[in-house]
Design a protein around this motif. Structure first.
Motif, short mmCIF file in Angstrom:
data_model
loop_
_atom_site.label_atom_id
_atom_site.label_comp_id
_atom_site.label_asym_id
_atom_site.label_seq_id
_atom_site.Cartn_x
_atom_site.Cartn_y
_atom_site.Cartn_z
N ILE A 19 -10.11 -24.49 3.41
CA ILE A 19 -9.13 -23.73 4.19
C ILE A 19 -7.76 -24.40 4.11
N GLY A 20 -7.75 -25.74 4.09
CA GLY A 20 -6.49 -26.45 3.91
C GLY A 20 -5.85 -26.12 2.57
N ALA A 21 -6.65 -26.08 1.52
CA ALA A 21 -6.14 -25.71 0.21
C ALA A 21 -5.59 -24.28 0.24
N PHE A 22 -6.31 -23.38 0.90
CA PHE A 22 -5.85 -22.00 1.03
C PHE A 22 -4.50 -21.93 1.73
N ALA A 23 -4.36 -22.70 2.83
CA ALA A 23 -3.11 -22.67 3.59
C ALA A 23 -1.94 -23.17 2.76
N LEU A 24 -2.15 -24.24 2.00
CA LEU A 24 -1.08 -24.79 1.17
C LEU A 24 -0.64 -23.81 0.08
N VAL A 25 -1.62 -23.29 -0.64
CA VAL A 25 -1.28 -22.45 -1.78
C VAL A 25 -0.74 -21.10 -1.31
N THR A 26 -1.26 -20.58 -0.21
CA THR A 26 -0.72 -19.34 0.35
C THR A 26 0.74 -19.51 0.71
N SER A 81 -4.85 -35.13 5.82
CA SER A 81 -4.28 -34.71 7.10
C SER A 81 -2.75 -34.84 7.09
N ALA A 82 -2.25 -35.92 6.50
CA ALA A 82 -0.81 -36.11 6.43
C ALA A 82 -0.16 -35.04 5.56
N LEU A 83 -0.81 -34.70 4.45
CA LEU A 83 -0.26 -33.68 3.56
C LEU A 83 -0.21 -32.32 4.24
N LEU A 84 -1.22 -32.01 5.04
CA LEU A 84 -1.20 -30.74 5.78
C LEU A 84 -0.21 -30.79 6.94
N GLY A 85 0.03 -31.99 7.48
CA GLY A 85 1.08 -32.14 8.48
C GLY A 85 2.45 -31.79 7.89
N LEU A 86 2.66 -32.20 6.63
CA LEU A 86 3.90 -31.82 5.95
C LEU A 86 4.00 -30.31 5.80
N LEU A 87 2.86 -29.66 5.56
CA LEU A 87 2.86 -28.19 5.45
C LEU A 87 3.33 -27.55 6.74
N ALA A 88 2.81 -28.04 7.89
CA ALA A 88 3.23 -27.47 9.17
C ALA A 88 4.73 -27.65 9.39
N LEU A 89 5.23 -28.86 9.10
CA LEU A 89 6.66 -29.12 9.28
C LEU A 89 7.49 -28.26 8.33
N LEU A 109 9.29 -30.32 1.26
CA LEU A 109 8.14 -30.89 1.96
C LEU A 109 6.84 -30.20 1.53
N LEU A 110 6.91 -28.90 1.35
CA LEU A 110 5.74 -28.17 0.87
C LEU A 110 5.31 -28.67 -0.50
N GLY A 111 6.26 -28.90 -1.40
CA GLY A 111 5.94 -29.36 -2.74
C GLY A 111 5.17 -30.67 -2.73
N ILE A 112 5.56 -31.60 -1.84
CA ILE A 112 4.84 -32.86 -1.73
C ILE A 112 3.40 -32.60 -1.29
N GLY A 113 3.24 -31.72 -0.30
CA GLY A 113 1.91 -31.41 0.19
C GLY A 113 1.03 -30.76 -0.85
N VAL A 114 1.57 -29.80 -1.59
CA VAL A 114 0.78 -29.09 -2.60
C VAL A 114 0.35 -30.02 -3.73
N GLY A 115 1.31 -30.79 -4.27
CA GLY A 115 0.97 -31.67 -5.39
C GLY A 115 -0.07 -32.70 -5.02
N ALA A 174 0.94 -22.64 12.13
CA ALA A 174 -0.16 -22.72 13.11
C ALA A 174 -1.48 -22.99 12.42
N LEU A 175 -1.73 -22.33 11.29
CA LEU A 175 -2.96 -22.57 10.55
C LEU A 175 -3.04 -24.01 10.08
N ALA A 176 -1.93 -24.57 9.62
CA ALA A 176 -1.93 -25.95 9.15
C ALA A 176 -2.29 -26.92 10.27
N VAL A 177 -1.75 -26.69 11.47
CA VAL A 177 -2.06 -27.56 12.61
C VAL A 177 -3.55 -27.50 12.93
N LEU A 178 -4.12 -26.30 12.91
CA LEU A 178 -5.55 -26.15 13.19
C LEU A 178 -6.40 -26.89 12.15
N VAL A 179 -6.00 -26.81 10.89
CA VAL A 179 -6.78 -27.46 9.83
C VAL A 179 -6.68 -28.98 9.94
#
Length: 404
Positions: A19-26, A81-89, A109-115, A174-179
């Motif tokens: 689900i984290g991967a889904f949130a990032l790529v979406t 968790s840190a990478l998904l935190g970057l997604l939320a921010l 910030l998203l690019g860092i999280g995705v890579g 919101a999805l990123a925070v939940l994940v």
């Protein structure tokens, strides 16, 4: 190596990474279905708004090897968790942006999280569920990546048309925070495995089949995103599909892509070079048909669905091709693939933006169609020695587990 002393993680823990991967790529592809709205609101051209796709791709290309080098001593659960935190921010910054620099900072910030997430998270299936179940675990994780790649555009378009483009980014935050919460609670501690994958990258680049796969990756991802980034304004302007019908067409693209992902996983186990080259050729042909007959809504919809099916095959087939070519250096192959694919996404979207602003929408789609066909030719012709060699496949269980 597997964490032999640890009990297998729950399937819910595995699913949380998917689900984290889904949130990032979406989130990476979210702007594509919303470009006209974002451009109008911020006050820039559609080509300039396309930088929202270009920037994270370029950053992710650097982040993929950088993350495995800089976090080699850190628990993988903490890293994810840190990478998904970057997604939320990232999503909060974009959703509240009133200027282009603020918008693009969020996408950096998203690019860092995705890579980082693609590289680290993609190798965790066998560690979470050691033994034969590692295949299924990795399949679940990668299904999040694949589904995000094909569902991000229709999801963003539906939500953006209903509630405004900013709401789509708030929802993703919101999805990123939940994940993040789910990862910290459900995923066990996973120290990094010995060795640094980045050190092996020069060795895998000396393998002819790896080079062939990476060249094809550049062409197919650059071509796809040169065209795909501007599919929404094309459908608005030529077959005059917009509003709710546009959301339905993009949803059909996503569903076709998910079916293509399943078909690609099955076919790649049997004849991965043929499957990958055929998908690239179909993608190019579909875009060409859309250009030639796209003023008619029915033919445009058929071409878009075929395009979605073709691209749904590409990520898993290309990964399988590369992992089959370097079965003993999977982490390095993953880092190389993520870097090249993300760089190509950014370059393709940037090239498409230049073409759109200078010669119009149709030229960007023609660029995508030509590059896709050339990538199919590259897969067929490159990486072969002078004597004929057998079809590349993915027979090794370890390879299949990385790309199921």
């Amino acid at each position: 190596m597997h964490d032999k002393a640890s009990a297998p993680a729950s399937w819910v823990a595995v699913a949380s990474i998917g689900i984290g991967a889904f949130a990032l790529v979406t989130t990476e592809f979210l702007p594509i279905g919303l470009l006209p709205m974002i451009a109008d609101d911020i006050g820039v051209s559609e080509g300039a708004a396309g930088l929202m796709v270009t920037v994270p791709g370029l950053v992710a290309a650097c982040a993929a090897p950088g993350v495995i080098a800089l976090t080699r001593g850190i628990d993988r659960r903490v890293v994810l968790s840190a990478l998904l935190g970057l997604l939320a921010l990232s999503n909060i910054l974009v959703a509240t942006a009133t200027t282009t620099p603020m918008l693009l900072l969020g996408r950096v910030l998203l690019g860092i999280g995705v890579g980082g997430f693609w590289t680290v998270g993609g190798s965790l299936g066998p560690r979470l569920r050691p033994g034969p179940e590692g295949v299924r675990a990795t399949s679940i994780i990668f299904s999040g990546v694949s589904f995000g790649a094909v569902a991000g555009l229709p999801a963003g378009s539906l939500l953006g048309n209903a509630l405004g483009w900013r709401s789509a980014f708030f929802a993703s935050a919101a999805l990123a925070v939940l994940v993040v919460g789910a990862l910290l609670v459900l995923v066990p501690s996973m120290p990094p495995e010995p060795g640094s994958g980045i050190r092996e990258m020069p060795a895998i680049l000396r393998l002819p089949l790896v080079r062939a796969g990476l060249i094809a990756t550049v062409l197919i991802f650059a071509g796809h995103f040169a065209a795909y980034t501007y599919i929404t304004p094309f459908l608005n302007d030529f077959p005059h599909i917009d509003g709710t019908p546009l959301s339905a067409v993009l949803l059909a693209f996503g569903i076709a892509g998910f079916v293509g992902n399943m078909a690609g996983g099955w076919g790649s186990r049997k004849a991965v070079r043929t499957v990958t080259a055929s998908a690239a050729g179909l993608l190019g042909l579909s875009v060409a048909v859309l250009l030639i007959t796209g003023s008619h809504p029915v033919s445009a919809i058929i071409a878009v669905v075929a395009w979605g099916f073709a691209f749904g095959i590409i990520p898993i087939a290309m990964q399988t091709f590369l992992f089959s070519a370097a079965p003993d250096k999977l982490e390095s192959a993953a880092a190389a693939f993520v870097s090249i694919a993300q760089l190509s996404i950014g370059a393709g979207a940037f090239a498409g933006g230049l073409v759109v602003d200078n010669t119009g929408l149709r030229s960007a789609l023609w660029l995508g169609a030509v590059l896709a066909v050339v990538s199919a030719v590259a897969l067929v012709g490159l990486g072969r020695p002078r004597a004929a060699r057998p079809e590349v496949s993915a027979p090794a269980p370890a390879v299949a587990s990385e790309t199921a």
